[in-house]
Motif scaffolding. Structure first.
Motif, PDB file in Angstrom:
ATOM      1  N   ARG A 146      -0.419  -0.285  19.354  1.00 41.87           N
ATOM      2  CA  ARG A 146       0.407  -0.486  18.226  1.00 41.87           C
ATOM      3  C   ARG A 146       0.156   0.907  17.298  1.00 41.87           C
ATOM      4  N   THR A 147       1.230   0.974  16.421  1.00 47.25           N
ATOM      5  CA  THR A 147       0.824   1.773  15.318  1.00 47.25           C
ATOM      6  C   THR A 147       1.462   1.065  13.939  1.00 47.25           C
ATOM      7  N   ALA A 148       0.431   0.861  13.211  1.00 45.40           N
ATOM      8  CA  ALA A 148       0.794   0.145  11.956  1.00 45.40           C
ATOM      9  C   ALA A 148       0.740   1.010  10.812  1.00 45.40           C
ATOM     10  N   ALA A 149       1.546   1.005   9.535  1.00 51.80           N
ATOM     11  CA  ALA A 149       1.477   1.511   8.354  1.00 51.80           C
ATOM     12  C   ALA A 149       1.186   0.542   7.519  1.00 51.80           C
ATOM     13  N   LEU A 150       0.211   0.500   6.543  1.00 50.58           N
ATOM     14  CA  LEU A 150       0.072  -0.466   5.691  1.00 50.58           C
ATOM     15  C   LEU A 150      -0.689   0.033   4.331  1.00 50.58           C
ATOM     16  N   GLY A 151      -0.873  -1.059   3.203  1.00 53.29           N
ATOM     17  CA  GLY A 151      -1.229  -0.346   1.969  1.00 53.29           C
ATOM     18  C   GLY A 151      -0.975  -1.607   0.903  1.00 53.29           C
ATOM     19  N   THR A 152      -1.673  -1.526  -0.155  1.00 56.87           N
ATOM     20  CA  THR A 152      -1.391  -2.532  -1.122  1.00 56.87           C
ATOM     21  C   THR A 152      -1.743  -2.114  -2.607  1.00 56.87           C
ATOM     22  N   PRO A 153      -1.203  -2.718  -3.629  1.00 56.04           N
ATOM     23  CA  PRO A 153      -2.021  -2.516  -4.981  1.00 56.04           C
ATOM     24  C   PRO A 153      -2.930  -3.564  -4.993  1.00 56.04           C
ATOM     25  N   GLY A 154      -3.540  -3.470  -6.327  1.00 54.26           N
ATOM     26  CA  GLY A 154      -4.717  -4.350  -6.451  1.00 54.26           C
ATOM     27  C   GLY A 154      -6.107  -3.786  -7.126  1.00 54.26           C
ATOM     28  N   GLY A 155      -5.842  -2.449  -7.554  1.00 51.86           N
ATOM     29  CA  GLY A 155      -7.082  -2.072  -8.314  1.00 51.86           C
ATOM     30  C   GLY A 155      -8.261  -1.747  -7.345  1.00 51.86           C
ATOM     31  N   SER A 156      -9.396  -1.992  -7.718  1.00 55.85           N
ATOM     32  CA  SER A 156     -10.529  -2.037  -6.679  1.00 55.85           C
ATOM     33  C   SER A 156     -10.360  -2.752  -5.565  1.00 55.85           C
ATOM     34  N   ARG A 157      -9.776  -3.930  -5.623  1.00 54.01           N
ATOM     35  CA  ARG A 157      -9.586  -4.703  -4.422  1.00 54.01           C
ATOM     36  C   ARG A 157      -8.794  -4.195  -3.270  1.00 54.01           C
ATOM     37  N   ILE A 158      -7.912  -2.855  -3.697  1.00 55.04           N
ATOM     38  CA  ILE A 158      -7.014  -2.270  -2.506  1.00 55.04           C
ATOM     39  C   ILE A 158      -7.932  -1.800  -1.478  1.00 55.04           C
ATOM     40  N   VAL A 159      -9.341  -1.427  -1.861  1.00 55.89           N
ATOM     41  CA  VAL A 159     -10.223  -1.155  -0.883  1.00 55.89           C
ATOM     42  C   VAL A 159     -10.663  -2.240   0.156  1.00 55.89           C
ATOM     43  N   MET A 203      -9.068  -4.977   0.714  1.00 57.29           N
ATOM     44  CA  MET A 203      -7.933  -5.474   1.314  1.00 57.29           C
ATOM     45  C   MET A 203      -7.410  -4.621   2.470  1.00 57.29           C
ATOM     46  N   VAL A 204      -7.500  -3.232   2.370  1.00 62.37           N
ATOM     47  CA  VAL A 204      -6.884  -2.547   3.282  1.00 62.37           C
ATOM     48  C   VAL A 204      -8.007  -2.634   4.324  1.00 62.37           C
ATOM     49  N   MET A 205      -9.086  -2.622   4.237  1.00 61.09           N
ATOM     50  CA  MET A 205     -10.363  -2.904   5.303  1.00 61.09           C
ATOM     51  C   MET A 205      -9.966  -4.182   6.205  1.00 61.09           C
ATOM     52  N   GLY A 254      -3.182  -8.705  -4.568  1.00 58.81           N
ATOM     53  CA  GLY A 254      -2.583  -8.046  -3.575  1.00 58.81           C
ATOM     54  C   GLY A 254      -1.257  -8.191  -3.549  1.00 58.81           C
ATOM     55  N   ASN A 255      -0.616  -7.212  -2.932  1.00 60.33           N
ATOM     56  CA  ASN A 255       0.813  -7.382  -2.453  1.00 60.33           C
ATOM     57  C   ASN A 255       1.156  -6.294  -1.318  1.00 60.33           C
ATOM     58  N   ARG A 310       2.266 -13.785  -1.095  1.00 60.06           N
ATOM     59  CA  ARG A 310       1.987 -13.897  -2.445  1.00 60.06           C
ATOM     60  C   ARG A 310       3.062 -13.653  -3.409  1.00 60.06           C
ATOM     61  N   TRP A 311       4.005 -12.551  -3.017  1.00 61.03           N
ATOM     62  CA  TRP A 311       4.904 -11.882  -4.015  1.00 61.03           C
ATOM     63  C   TRP A 311       6.330 -11.946  -3.444  1.00 61.03           C
TER      64      TRP A 311
END
Ligand code: DON
Length: 572
Positions: free
Chosen positions: A455-468, A470-472, A532-533, A553-554
């Motif tokens: 599989r190939t996935a593209a991902l990301g999110t807002p959330g300030g420091s919590r981005i880090v 969440m992405v992990m 997150g979003n 969540r949104w």
């Protein structure tokens, strides 16, 4: 990348032969349909409109990015910046760093009160808080270097949305409420984004004619006018009149940076992610190396949360100590992303007992906040864009440059402005992240692409420091084979070194796990707010299927979609 491409090519050939043997159609080489996940259905539709017109994922990224700047003005805009992680179907990858830069006149002292403490009003809600924007430069570059269509075609949906307007949604109303006092203070911001000085009622139509004119100029002239000449000079003088320090020279000196994506290998997968000045990719590299030492897949749910907290404690400490703009300070990337370094940190972690941030160098005590936006695109040919863009807090500094419709960002707060005092997200930084003329402030934004055997996935999110964190979590979920919807929905936990608290969304940690984590020594706080979003698109190459999911969540109807785009091949 090269070895990878060869490996990928080999797998592809073997796969194709096998498929031919069973007389199935050759799947896997390209998805044949396209997926877009963004924070707003109108932005997602803007992307599909451009794909239908014969554009590729990068043209669609221009369309989605610009549309988000219009329909989600709280989260990003022409007055902000972002990171664009790109992967072409032929395996070439790239990273556009459109992060804002510090104006030449900025010094940390400008943001301090008489008692030497950080003046949060100046750092967050004033024209001083604004860095020099990068998004206009990125849109032009993306269209010219990676897209197929003229910039004017890809910007058309955004121009239309700005001119004709659109009905604001609940999220807009929620964020306008959160920033109401600040928006009210600036007459231009209040006139454009509020309804008679109040949070607009649901269904209220937001029209941004001034912004549509700026977008039209961008479409017809490219980004040059934004950075040089009469428009740039007027913007700089307006910002100074509003209390800021921009000069025409600051704008003329802005440079988009093309960087190598950070490449991480794990469990046979290749992960492409954001290099510095993002702190997220480095944290992911060190973090995954730590987890590798603990047989992650075999751990109990409690051990997993414990280990994540211990891991994030350490990678956020390294962030505070080492991360800065790589064009200004040496970032020890080779060290921090070396599995041996992760193994060293892992050796300091006990599974039965929590450590404390205060035991680590740099550990004292400091809070948080919320907005930014991410979108993920995979087109019918397999081109991929993962993009996170921001103006920092909701509605940025809450100040509009008169006559432009452009909200100023408040990204200067992402610099380490005052020793030992956290920024809006509670992040502490040190000298590598001190402001300097033309320097980029460290960011948590971490657009990421994960390529496994299937599989190939593209991902990301807002959330300030919590981005880090969440992405992990999302990367770990993708590696474990979870669906896009599962990855977006999963309950979240977070730790960031300081404050020394393991925070969890409601439902993420229930008894008896909570008691056990406390017994091991963690301070655990369960938040009623969810964060997150996340926006994710996954191409399952083994079965030739695309998925797209927007964070529940949104999520609004139509924000994440997969479509067959019949015209793309024909018009190429
Ligand atoms: O670049 C950064 O790290 C921040 N300015 C991002 C802000 C953010 O994600 C706010 N979102 N909730």
């Amino acid at each position: 990348m090269r070895a990878d491409r060869l490996g990928h090519g080999l797998r592809l050939k073997v796969g194709l032969c096998l498929l031919l043997l069973v007389l199935a159609p050759a799947r896997g080489a390209s998805p044949g349909e396209a997926a877009i996940a963004s924070a707003h259905p109108l932005a997602t539709e803007a992307g599909f409109e451009v794909l239908r017109a014969g554009g590729n994922a990068f043209d669609a990224a221009v369309a989605v990015s610009a549309a988000l700047a219009v329909v989600e003005p709280s989260s990003s805009g022409l007055g902000g910046g972002g990171f664009f992680l790109l992967r072409h179907a032929d395996g070439r990858s790239g990273f556009l760093d459109a992060r804002e830069t510090s104006p030449a006149g900025a010094r940390a002292e400008l943001f301090l009160a008489a008692d030497g403490r950080l003046d949060r009003e100046k750092a967050l809600n004033s024209a001083l808080a604004a860095g020099i924007p990068g998004l206009p430069a990125a849109l032009e570059h993306l269209a010219r270097e990676h897209g197929r269509l003229p910039l004017s075609r890809s910007l058309a949906p955004a121009i239309r949305l700005a001119r004709e307007g659109f009905a604001v949604d609940e999220k807009y109303r929620h964020l306008a409420q959160a920033r109401l006092a600040v928006l009210r203070r600036d007459p231009e911001a209040a006139r454009i984004f509020l309804e008679h000085g109040e949070v607009p009622k649901g269904g209220w139509v937001l029209r941004q004619p001034e912004l549509s004119v700026v977008l039209e100029r961008l479409a017809s002239e490219g980004a040059g006018f934004f950075y040089r000449g009469a428009f740039a000079e007027r913007m700089a003088s307006e910002v100074r009149r509003l209390g800021g320090i921009w000069t025409a020279q600051d704008l003329a000196s802005y440079r988009l940076r093309e960087r190598e994506p950070l490449l991480i290998r794990r469990e046979g997968a290749v992960i492409l992610t954001a290099p510095p000045p993002s702190a997220g990719g480095v944290a992911l590299a060190t973090g995954l190396a730590i987890l590798e030492r603990f047989r992650w897949r075999e751990l109990s749910p409690t051990d997993r949360v414990h280990l994540l907290a211990e891991t994030w404690r350490r990678v956020f400490r390294d962030r505070a100590a080492h991360l800065g703009d790589p064009d200004f300070v040496p970032v020890p990337l080779d060290l921090l992303s070396d599995p041996a370094y992760g193994a060293g940190l892992a050796a300091s972690i006990r599974l039965d007992r929590a450590s404390q941030s205060a035991w680590l160098p740099g550990g004292g005590e400091p809070v948080e906040g919320s907005d930014t936006t991410h979108f993920s695109i995979i087109d019918a040919e397999g081109n991929i864009a993962a993009v996170t863009q921001t103006i920092n807090l909701p509605f940025g500094a809450g100040i509009v440059v008169p006559g432009t419709g452009i909200l100023l960002n408040n990204e200067m707060d992402d610099f380490a402005l005052a020793e030992g005092q956290g920024n809006a997200y509670g992040l502490v930084g040190t000298s590598p992240n001190a402001p300097a003329p033309g320097k980029r402030m460290v960011s948590s934004m971490t657009p990421t692409i994960v390529i496994t055997g299937e599989r190939t996935a593209a991902l990301g999110t807002p959330g300030g420091s919590r981005i880090v964190s969440m992405v992990m979590l999302a990367v770990l979920d993708v590696l474990e084979g979870r669906s896009a919807a599962e990855v977006a929905a999963r309950p979240r936990v977070h730790h960031q070194f300081l404050p020394d608290v393991l925070i969890a969304e409601e439902g993420a940690i229930e008894e008896p796990m909570l008691a056990e984590l406390r017994r091991r020594g963690h301070r655990v706080a369960v938040e009623s707010r969810r964060w997150g979003n996340l926006q994710i698109a996954i191409w399952d190459r083994s079965v030739g299927r695309l998925e797209a999911a927007s964070d529940p969540r949104w999520a609004a109807e139509g924000a994440a979609r997969v479509e067959t785009v019949t015209d793309a091949e024909v018009k190429r």
